[in-house]
Design a protein around this motif. Structure first.
Motif, PDB file in Angstrom:
ATOM      1  N   TRP A 116     -63.133  19.552  31.405  1.00  0.00           N
ATOM      2  CA  TRP A 116     -63.280  20.985  31.113  1.00  0.00           C
ATOM      3  C   TRP A 116     -63.839  21.726  32.321  1.00  0.00           C
ATOM      4  O   TRP A 116     -63.396  22.825  32.653  1.00  0.00           O
ATOM      5  CB  TRP A 116     -64.197  21.197  29.898  1.00  0.00           C
ATOM      6  N   HIS A 117     -64.793  21.123  32.997  1.00  0.00           N
ATOM      7  CA  HIS A 117     -65.391  21.743  34.179  1.00  0.00           C
ATOM      8  C   HIS A 117     -64.322  22.031  35.238  1.00  0.00           C
ATOM      9  O   HIS A 117     -64.232  23.148  35.752  1.00  0.00           O
ATOM     10  CB  HIS A 117     -66.474  20.831  34.748  1.00  0.00           C
ATOM     11  N   PHE A 118     -63.509  21.053  35.558  1.00  0.00           N
ATOM     12  CA  PHE A 118     -62.515  21.255  36.614  1.00  0.00           C
ATOM     13  C   PHE A 118     -61.353  22.123  36.155  1.00  0.00           C
ATOM     14  O   PHE A 118     -60.779  22.867  36.957  1.00  0.00           O
ATOM     15  CB  PHE A 118     -62.039  19.907  37.160  1.00  0.00           C
ATOM     16  N   MET A 119     -61.023  22.089  34.868  1.00  0.00           N
ATOM     17  CA  MET A 119     -59.990  23.003  34.364  1.00  0.00           C
ATOM     18  C   MET A 119     -60.468  24.444  34.436  1.00  0.00           C
ATOM     19  O   MET A 119     -59.705  25.348  34.774  1.00  0.00           O
ATOM     20  CB  MET A 119     -59.601  22.649  32.925  1.00  0.00           C
ATOM     21  N   SER A 120     -61.743  24.661  34.136  1.00  0.00           N
ATOM     22  CA  SER A 120     -62.253  26.026  34.207  1.00  0.00           C
ATOM     23  C   SER A 120     -62.335  26.505  35.662  1.00  0.00           C
ATOM     24  O   SER A 120     -62.171  27.689  35.932  1.00  0.00           O
ATOM     25  CB  SER A 120     -63.602  26.145  33.513  1.00  0.00           C
ATOM     26  N   LEU A 121     -62.583  25.600  36.587  1.00  0.00           N
ATOM     27  CA  LEU A 121     -62.515  25.994  38.000  1.00  0.00           C
ATOM     28  C   LEU A 121     -61.088  26.392  38.369  1.00  0.00           C
ATOM     29  O   LEU A 121     -60.874  27.331  39.132  1.00  0.00           O
ATOM     30  CB  LEU A 121     -62.970  24.849  38.909  1.00  0.00           C
ATOM     31  N   ARG A 122     -60.128  25.699  37.813  1.00  0.00           N
ATOM     32  CA  ARG A 122     -58.732  26.007  38.081  1.00  0.00           C
ATOM     33  C   ARG A 122     -58.376  27.400  37.549  1.00  0.00           C
ATOM     34  O   ARG A 122     -57.543  28.091  38.106  1.00  0.00           O
ATOM     35  CB  ARG A 122     -57.858  24.942  37.432  1.00  0.00           C
ATOM     36  N   TRP A 123     -59.008  27.806  36.440  1.00  0.00           N
ATOM     37  CA  TRP A 123     -58.775  29.137  35.898  1.00  0.00           C
ATOM     38  C   TRP A 123     -59.561  30.194  36.681  1.00  0.00           C
ATOM     39  O   TRP A 123     -59.212  31.363  36.685  1.00  0.00           O
ATOM     40  CB  TRP A 123     -59.210  29.222  34.440  1.00  0.00           C
ATOM     41  N   ASN A 124     -60.625  29.760  37.330  1.00  0.00           N
ATOM     42  CA  ASN A 124     -61.540  30.701  37.972  1.00  0.00           C
ATOM     43  C   ASN A 124     -61.027  31.186  39.329  1.00  0.00           C
ATOM     44  O   ASN A 124     -61.134  32.368  39.645  1.00  0.00           O
ATOM     45  CB  ASN A 124     -62.902  30.034  38.136  1.00  0.00           C
ATOM     46  N   TRP A 125     -60.496  30.307  40.140  1.00  0.00           N
ATOM     47  CA  TRP A 125     -60.138  30.728  41.507  1.00  0.00           C
ATOM     48  C   TRP A 125     -59.025  31.773  41.544  1.00  0.00           C
ATOM     49  O   TRP A 125     -59.048  32.654  42.417  1.00  0.00           O
ATOM     50  CB  TRP A 125     -59.861  29.531  42.423  1.00  0.00           C
ATOM     51  N   PRO A 126     -58.033  31.748  40.636  1.00  0.00           N
ATOM     52  CA  PRO A 126     -57.052  32.834  40.694  1.00  0.00           C
ATOM     53  C   PRO A 126     -57.668  34.207  40.386  1.00  0.00           C
ATOM     54  O   PRO A 126     -57.216  35.225  40.917  1.00  0.00           O
ATOM     55  CB  PRO A 126     -56.014  32.475  39.634  1.00  0.00           C
ATOM     56  N   LEU A 127     -58.702  34.220  39.554  1.00  0.00           N
ATOM     57  CA  LEU A 127     -59.370  35.496  39.265  1.00  0.00           C
ATOM     58  C   LEU A 127     -60.011  36.052  40.532  1.00  0.00           C
ATOM     59  O   LEU A 127     -59.942  37.251  40.792  1.00  0.00           O
ATOM     60  CB  LEU A 127     -60.413  35.315  38.161  1.00  0.00           C
ATOM     61  N   PHE A 128     -60.651  35.193  41.288  1.00  0.00           N
ATOM     62  CA  PHE A 128     -61.228  35.644  42.567  1.00  0.00           C
ATOM     63  C   PHE A 128     -60.123  36.098  43.522  1.00  0.00           C
ATOM     64  O   PHE A 128     -60.260  37.109  44.209  1.00  0.00           O
ATOM     65  CB  PHE A 128     -62.050  34.527  43.231  1.00  0.00           C
ATOM     66  N   ALA A 129     -59.014  35.364  43.569  1.00  0.00           N
ATOM     67  CA  ALA A 129     -57.918  35.703  44.489  1.00  0.00           C
ATOM     68  C   ALA A 129     -57.266  37.038  44.120  1.00  0.00           C
ATOM     69  O   ALA A 129     -56.799  37.761  45.003  1.00  0.00           O
ATOM     70  CB  ALA A 129     -56.874  34.586  44.487  1.00  0.00           C
ATOM     71  N   GLU A 130     -57.236  37.381  42.855  1.00  0.00           N
ATOM     72  CA  GLU A 130     -56.637  38.640  42.411  1.00  0.00           C
ATOM     73  C   GLU A 130     -57.594  39.810  42.527  1.00  0.00           C
ATOM     74  O   GLU A 130     -57.226  40.945  42.231  1.00  0.00           O
ATOM     75  CB  GLU A 130     -56.178  38.510  40.939  1.00  0.00           C
ATOM     76  N   GLY A 131     -58.819  39.554  42.916  1.00  0.00           N
ATOM     77  CA  GLY A 131     -59.795  40.627  43.053  1.00  0.00           C
ATOM     78  C   GLY A 131     -60.516  40.949  41.761  1.00  0.00           C
ATOM     79  O   GLY A 131     -61.177  41.983  41.671  1.00  0.00           O
ATOM     80  N   ARG A 132     -60.412  40.109  40.771  1.00  0.00           N
ATOM     81  CA  ARG A 132     -61.103  40.327  39.492  1.00  0.00           C
ATOM     82  C   ARG A 132     -62.397  39.522  39.486  1.00  0.00           C
ATOM     83  O   ARG A 132     -62.583  38.590  38.715  1.00  0.00           O
ATOM     84  CB  ARG A 132     -60.196  39.931  38.346  1.00  0.00           C
ATOM     85  N   ALA A 133     -63.314  39.943  40.347  1.00  0.00           N
ATOM     86  CA  ALA A 133     -64.565  39.202  40.534  1.00  0.00           C
ATOM     87  C   ALA A 133     -65.424  39.229  39.280  1.00  0.00           C
ATOM     88  O   ALA A 133     -66.101  38.237  38.970  1.00  0.00           O
ATOM     89  CB  ALA A 133     -65.332  39.768  41.712  1.00  0.00           C
ATOM     90  N   ALA A 134     -65.424  40.329  38.538  1.00  0.00           N
ATOM     91  CA  ALA A 134     -66.257  40.409  37.330  1.00  0.00           C
ATOM     92  C   ALA A 134     -65.802  39.377  36.293  1.00  0.00           C
ATOM     93  O   ALA A 134     -66.634  38.697  35.672  1.00  0.00           O
ATOM     94  CB  ALA A 134     -66.198  41.817  36.744  1.00  0.00           C
TER      95      ALA A 134
END
Length: 120
Positions: free
Chosen positions: A69-87
């Protein structure tokens, strides 16, 4: 320790008779007090083994699921940063930390309850 020692100074016939009496006594004591069967010995070892193995396997499974779960959530997290959705990415990070903290708290509470007989 030998309960009926054979006296080496006696004649060979006396030593033979003493050894026969000793063997008969051991045989009758063996019939009166039988050893546990192989099945019961394996059962006792099995119970003790599973008392150790089962919690270890459960911990391994929970740890594997938590890590996945930890690494899957990281996988979901980095695209948010890349798209500029930091919040949204930071909210996901906080949710990850909260769930990890809750899991560790529950595990520690369970261990404390087990050690102290139901009281945390």
């Amino acid at each position: 320790m030998n309960p009926h020692p054979i006296d080496e100074r006696k004649a060979p016939d006396d030593r033979m008779a003493g050894a026969a009496r000793q063997a008969a006594a051991l045989e009758s004591r063996g019939r009166a007090e039988p050893k546990p069967s192989l099945g019961s010995r394996l059962g006792q070892i099995g119970i003790l083994g599973w008392a150790i193995v089962l919690p270890t396997l459960m911990g391994l499974a929970l740890g594997t699921l938590a890590g996945a779960w930890h690494f899957m959530s990281l996988r979901w997290n980095w695209p948010l940063f890349a798209e500029g959705r930091a919040a949204a990415a930071l909210a996901l990070q906080l949710a990850r930390f909260a769930l990890t903290g809750a899991l560790l708290f529950l595990l520690a509470r369970g261990i404390a309850m087990r050690r102290h007989g139901g009281r945390p």
